[in-house]
Design a protein around this motif. Sequence first.
Motif, PDB file in Angstrom:
ATOM      1  N   LEU A 133       0.842  -1.191   0.000  1.00  0.00           N
ATOM      2  CA  LEU A 133       0.000   0.000   0.000  1.00  0.00           C
ATOM      3  C   LEU A 133       0.878   1.242   0.000  1.00  0.00           C
ATOM      4  N   PRO A 134       0.426   2.330  -0.619  1.00  0.00           N
ATOM      5  CA  PRO A 134       1.208   3.564  -0.555  1.00  0.00           C
ATOM      6  C   PRO A 134       1.330   4.057   0.890  1.00  0.00           C
ATOM      7  N   GLY A 135       2.478   4.627   1.225  1.00  0.00           N
ATOM      8  CA  GLY A 135       2.678   5.164   2.567  1.00  0.00           C
ATOM      9  C   GLY A 135       3.200   4.137   3.558  1.00  0.00           C
ATOM     10  N   PHE A 136       3.449   2.911   3.085  1.00  0.00           N
ATOM     11  CA  PHE A 136       3.999   1.874   3.969  1.00  0.00           C
ATOM     12  C   PHE A 136       5.432   1.583   3.548  1.00  0.00           C
ATOM     13  N   MET A 137       6.314   1.541   4.525  1.00  0.00           N
ATOM     14  CA  MET A 137       7.731   1.363   4.228  1.00  0.00           C
ATOM     15  C   MET A 137       8.162  -0.056   4.525  1.00  0.00           C
ATOM     16  N   GLU A 138       8.953  -0.632   3.622  1.00  0.00           N
ATOM     17  CA  GLU A 138       9.725  -1.806   4.025  1.00  0.00           C
ATOM     18  C   GLU A 138      11.094  -1.677   3.388  1.00  0.00           C
ATOM     19  N   LEU A 139      12.053  -2.331   3.986  1.00  0.00           N
ATOM     20  CA  LEU A 139      13.444  -2.106   3.605  1.00  0.00           C
ATOM     21  C   LEU A 139      14.069  -3.370   3.037  1.00  0.00           C
ATOM     22  N   LEU A 140      15.050  -3.157   2.179  1.00  0.00           N
ATOM     23  CA  LEU A 140      15.876  -4.276   1.745  1.00  0.00           C
ATOM     24  C   LEU A 140      16.885  -4.580   2.855  1.00  0.00           C
ATOM     25  N   PRO A 141      17.483  -5.787   2.819  1.00  0.00           N
ATOM     26  CA  PRO A 141      18.309  -6.214   3.948  1.00  0.00           C
ATOM     27  C   PRO A 141      19.354  -5.200   4.422  1.00  0.00           C
ATOM     28  N   ALA A 142      20.120  -4.601   3.504  1.00  0.00           N
ATOM     29  CA  ALA A 142      21.205  -3.704   3.950  1.00  0.00           C
ATOM     30  C   ALA A 142      20.635  -2.552   4.786  1.00  0.00           C
ATOM     31  N   ASP A 143      19.546  -1.952   4.326  1.00  0.00           N
ATOM     32  CA  ASP A 143      18.919  -0.862   5.078  1.00  0.00           C
ATOM     33  C   ASP A 143      18.271  -1.363   6.360  1.00  0.00           C
ATOM     34  N   GLN A 144      17.662  -2.543   6.281  1.00  0.00           N
ATOM     35  CA  GLN A 144      16.999  -3.087   7.473  1.00  0.00           C
ATOM     36  C   GLN A 144      18.003  -3.290   8.599  1.00  0.00           C
ATOM     37  N   ILE A 145      19.184  -3.735   8.239  1.00  0.00           N
ATOM     38  CA  ILE A 145      20.220  -3.958   9.255  1.00  0.00           C
ATOM     39  C   ILE A 145      20.621  -2.622   9.906  1.00  0.00           C
ATOM     40  N   VAL A 146      20.745  -1.577   9.095  1.00  0.00           N
ATOM     41  CA  VAL A 146      21.070  -0.250   9.637  1.00  0.00           C
ATOM     42  C   VAL A 146      19.926   0.246  10.525  1.00  0.00           C
ATOM     43  N   PHE A 147      18.696   0.077  10.036  1.00  0.00           N
ATOM     44  CA  PHE A 147      17.511   0.496  10.786  1.00  0.00           C
ATOM     45  C   PHE A 147      17.472  -0.203  12.151  1.00  0.00           C
ATOM     46  N   ASN A 148      17.652  -1.519  12.140  1.00  0.00           N
ATOM     47  CA  ASN A 148      17.623  -2.269  13.403  1.00  0.00           C
ATOM     48  C   ASN A 148      18.759  -1.841  14.329  1.00  0.00           C
ATOM     49  N   GLY A 149      19.898  -1.513  13.733  1.00  0.00           N
ATOM     50  CA  GLY A 149      21.029  -1.038  14.534  1.00  0.00           C
ATOM     51  C   GLY A 149      20.661   0.248  15.267  1.00  0.00           C
ATOM     52  N   MET A 150      19.959   1.142  14.572  1.00  0.00           N
ATOM     53  CA  MET A 150      19.522   2.387  15.215  1.00  0.00           C
ATOM     54  C   MET A 150      18.532   2.078  16.336  1.00  0.00           C
ATOM     55  N   MET A 151      17.596   1.181  16.046  1.00  0.00           N
ATOM     56  CA  MET A 151      16.596   0.844  17.061  1.00  0.00           C
ATOM     57  C   MET A 151      17.248   0.219  18.290  1.00  0.00           C
ATOM     58  N   ASP A 152      18.225  -0.637  18.054  1.00  0.00           N
ATOM     59  CA  ASP A 152      18.941  -1.263  19.176  1.00  0.00           C
ATOM     60  C   ASP A 152      19.651  -0.206  20.029  1.00  0.00           C
ATOM     61  N   LYS A 153      20.255   0.767  19.361  1.00  0.00           N
ATOM     62  CA  LYS A 153      20.960   1.805  20.118  1.00  0.00           C
ATOM     63  C   LYS A 153      19.981   2.594  20.987  1.00  0.00           C
ATOM     64  N   ILE A 154      18.839   2.936  20.401  1.00  0.00           N
ATOM     65  CA  ILE A 154      17.827   3.672  21.170  1.00  0.00           C
ATOM     66  C   ILE A 154      17.388   2.845  22.377  1.00  0.00           C
ATOM     67  N   ARG A 155      17.058   1.607  22.114  1.00  0.00           N
ATOM     68  CA  ARG A 155      16.628   0.721  23.198  1.00  0.00           C
ATOM     69  C   ARG A 155      17.700   0.585  24.277  1.00  0.00           C
ATOM     70  N   ASN A 156      18.945   0.381  23.842  1.00  0.00           N
ATOM     71  CA  ASN A 156      20.016   0.184  24.823  1.00  0.00           C
ATOM     72  C   ASN A 156      20.203   1.396  25.733  1.00  0.00           C
ATOM     73  N   VAL A 157      20.117   2.589  25.157  1.00  0.00           N
ATOM     74  CA  VAL A 157      20.259   3.778  26.002  1.00  0.00           C
ATOM     75  C   VAL A 157      19.060   3.891  26.945  1.00  0.00           C
ATOM     76  N   TYR A 158      17.855   3.711  26.425  1.00  0.00           N
ATOM     77  CA  TYR A 158      16.674   3.747  27.308  1.00  0.00           C
ATOM     78  C   TYR A 158      16.850   2.773  28.477  1.00  0.00           C
ATOM     79  N   GLU A 159      17.334   1.589  28.160  1.00  0.00           N
ATOM     80  CA  GLU A 159      17.474   0.578  29.211  1.00  0.00           C
ATOM     81  C   GLU A 159      18.606   0.919  30.180  1.00  0.00           C
ATOM     82  N   LYS A 160      19.663   1.530  29.655  1.00  0.00           N
ATOM     83  CA  LYS A 160      20.790   1.854  30.528  1.00  0.00           C
ATOM     84  C   LYS A 160      20.378   2.868  31.607  1.00  0.00           C
TER      85      LYS A 160
END
Lengths: 437, 437
Positions: free
Chosen positions: B11-38
Amino acid sequence: MNKQIVKPSLLPGFMELLPADQIVFNGMMDKIRNVYEKYGFIPMDTPAIEKSEVLLAKGGGETEKQIYRFNKGDSDLSLRFDLTVPLARYVAQHMNELTFPFRRYQIGKVYRGEKSQKGRYREFYQCDIDIIGNEKLSVINDAQLPSIIFSIFKELGLNEFKIHINNRKVISGFFEALGIENKTEVLRIIDKVDKIGVDKVKAELKDNAISYESIEKIAEFISFNGSNEEALAFLKELNITDKSFIEGVEELAKVVHYMEAFGVSLENFIIDLKIARGLDYYTGTVFETTLDKYPEVGSICSGGRYDNLAENYTNKNLPGVGISIGLTRLFSQLKDLGLLKGDNPSTLTEVLVVPVEDTMDYCINIANKLRENNIVTEVYLEEGNVNKKLKYANKLGIANVILVGGEEVNSGLLTFKKFDTGEQFKLSLDEIIKRFK
Amino acid sequence: MNKQIVKPSLLPGFMELLPADQIVFNGMMDKIRNVYEKYGFIPMDTPAIEKSEVLLAKGGGETEKQIYRFNKGDSDLSLRFDLTVPLARYVAQHMNELTFPFRRYQIGKVYRGEKSQKGRYREFYQCDIDIIGNEKLSVINDAQLPSIIFSIFKELGLNEFKIHINNRKVISGFFEALGIENKTEVLRIIDKVDKIGVDKVKAELKDNAISYESIEKIAEFISFNGSNEEALAFLKELNITDKSFIEGVEELAKVVHYMEAFGVSLENFIIDLKIARGLDYYTGTVFETTLDKYPEVGSICSGGRYDNLAENYTNKNLPGVGISIGLTRLFSQLKDLGLLKGDNPSTLTEVLVVPVEDTMDYCINIANKLRENNIVTEVYLEEGNVNKKLKYANKLGIANVILVGGEEVNSGLLTFKKFDTGEQFKLSLDEIIKRFK
């Protein structure tokens, strides 16, 4: 002025957890993810909402009734009901941008408007791994997936489980050899054997006009009980010449061989000729996983080989093998069985720094340094007496508290209190940091 | 037989990523989560679907039109459009089971059927942290949240950003002192100053019957440019005696003081008297975050203090402070700006083990040992020549390959090939493992 108050509540069939459980739940999800990643699976994330015509391309079936489907503007939308259909769509859509075999994991929520009942959820997490080949895919992959599941269950501390393996080609070749015509119906019946027992299966087969001789052979087949070697020998001794059967037995032998190579303990996997996963789209290897002491729970992790993943979206031939852990259900089952450690803290915090006099800036500075050393640290920022502050730590289950008054600031020796043992020490910040290493 | 093929698309307006970008995206999410948890924030997860009457209890507003709302059976359902309303519902519902201050983070997808346009998504991740007090909550919390955001942006490698801080009490007290009646409208107008400039703001204020004198004072106020100390001095020199104003200035001074204590660099935060977050429910401190070199991107992280989080669900008074990173949008903006490292691998795999002769079992055993040492390892399981296998590694961007033929099995010395440098070594497995440590 009294505002209109809406009673805060959730829809039936939707789960949410209090902090202590949520932390355990997330810990399980992290373990699953970590093992998937250690085997080099690529993360994937697809939208929870897709076009109905895409998600329901396969059409029909029990699932369709359960779909959350609705319109928004001109669009006919559905919430995903599994992660396999989105995978098929993704692979077909991005075919030319992906490298095959494409090995991905996806952990995400799926939605099924099932009849609400205990242990069944309308929103639940699935944790899937699949390997998709372009035209071809080695059967060794079929052995790798349950080996990954083995690693995960070991990580989760579940040692007494069994991965059951079978092959649809073996079953259908066996039926072929018996001359059975309505294979799908027979498959559906034997798939129930764990629930209804062999006798009832036999009765149902009789109702379906299966011959006495065939029923006896089917009963012997699905009742077979023995080691993997014995099972393979039993199959060979059937002397069935059907091509599919012979292929299936060869695949089964390979899967058993490679599962051992991948390091799965013999007590944790077994050929089980009665599992068929009847209503699914599997065409070769099939898996189920049970807890040894709790067979009534049924399969906690299932999957198998499919010949053609994305046939609704592309003419390319994309064979694959996949397996899925239904985490929401697994969590709730383990909790009900008392298999999760009780009395978990409602916090991730390792140290609470508590100002007991006007020492807030000093406390914040200490907390900064603890965090720099990767120690999860909170400062108690609210006003109140020491008892109130310690009660907060105690209620959450924070294990360590540092108390800082004027004396501590002057001497540089902090009061370090361990909640579990009740011990209390005077320590420098460096000494405290060392204790955590 | 040709099957009916459905074109695989989103559907228009929905994002999905190819693997290389998904890995970067997840890396950002992990960093956010890790700081929140710290910082000791507790994870929370609520259903994406809730009762419409609950999610829309506040009612009205621009948001309601954007909601994905539908019926299933007798239920009127909506998809959550933010994580704040579910938090309010959760806290009110589980009030007696929670410990206050309740500090939680939540990272999850939310849904808004906005008009589709570049950089706007209908499904997007929000990464929220909030601290909720029971009746009271120290203003030091207002300083802690942007400090956590500071840590996150540093972790993400974004050094040139600025956290803008203001206080709604300051603004409304200032309006009060000017005798302005339609405060909400004036707030709405000055909120646009970054987009339309001071002159147009002045014109709009004039259209709203604000006196010339007041307009000049408002223009001076929102145009103020100076250090935090200068801003606080400027506010004091206004000599406004309105109680709310004085309280607001005191709070602002405290937030500035404690942000320094929490370690936020002076170049990364600034009092900004023109930010108001006009349409939101904030009542005290407000935050916005901009990228120094890309002001046109607008705020990439906003939040603030609210007096009463859950007023639609309980009569209890639950003040809170929260801040949110819109990760999907942030990711897409950083990518568009070229601020994400390009040429990322499409894999997490560190080593691919490649059988070049009939050495599959040996290869699998090597891979098992590498994984035991926490090295992300894959075995190439498909048939084919060495070139095909190396091409797979190369396409994915796997940095290291171990080649295993009969010679390697006999000697125990494996061929270890580094893709980045093209180097090739003969090494024992132990030596290879050491290289990764």
